[in-house]
Design an enzyme around this catalytic site. Structure first.
Site: not given
Length: 217
Positions: A83, A195, A197
């Protein structure tokens, strides 16, 4: 056992990143590093980032991470940006009236604008920030795409973007009113606007690929 250093400069959802890394690499050590000294001996480096670029750059400089990242790249250490951790690697961002970044990649970071519209026939107005799931087209082969189907969806949250031009640095592309670089890569660096994750199985696979990556394309 590997040592994975996640840079903590006060800007980023570090715990979700650390948790995802622990899930894909349970035998490895994940270190939330607040100083360059804590990165010494690391086998790979992750640069997260959430928030305004001016604050991110200020925190990065204050922590002493600017020379650290340049040295890590020069040494061939595998580096992953996420990001704002990707945007911080660009030349300059339009955010906060213009902020110089690390200039690792010679590309600008641009604002989507307040009148962003769908490029399709509808021309519908699009919300900014871009927030949600979006398809990523893999524009070049890379070890971090291993096991991830082309066109998989990843989770984005951002108001600024790197244009997807003809640069060989662009490894993945998305569309949101404009064509944007969803991922960039060069040598031992890979960075994503999305992202991983927060991107379910595809994101975890990308992090797993990073943990096993030797830094070569």
């Amino acid at each position: 056992m590997q040592r994975i250093a996640v840079l903590d400069y006060g800007m980023g959802n570090l715990h979700s990143v650390a948790s995802a890394l622990a899930k894909v690499a349970p035998a490895d050590e994940v270190v939330l590093a607040t100083t360059p000294e804590q990165v010494q001996g690391a086998d790979r480096l992750l640069v997260p980032g959430v928030g305004a670029i001016r604050d991110c750059m200020a925190g990065f400089v204050e922590a002493g991470f600017v020379p650290l990242v340049h040295d890590a790249i020069e040494s061939g250490l595998p580096v992953l940006g996420i990001c704002v951790g990707m945007q911080i690697m660009m030349r300059r961002s339009e955010e906060n009236n213009g902020v110089d970044c690390l200039d690792i990649f010679p590309h600008p970071v641009k604002f989507f604008g307040n009148e962003l519209r769908d490029a399709g026939a509808s021309g519908a107005r699009l919300k900014v920030p871009h927030m949600g799931w979006n398809q990523v087209v893999q524009t070049r082969l890379h070890p971090l795409w291993k096991g991830i189907e082309d066109g998989s969806r990843f989770y984005f949250v951002h108001s600024y973007y790197v244009p997807a031009d003809d640069s060989a640095d662009v490894a993945g592309q998305s569309e949101y009113g404009v064509s944007l670089a969803a991922a960039v890569a060069r040598n031992n660096i890979f960075a994503t606007q999305f992202h991983p994750e927060k991107s379910a199985d595809a994101g975890l696979q990308l992090l797993k690929n990073f943990v096993g990556w030797n830094g070569r394309c």
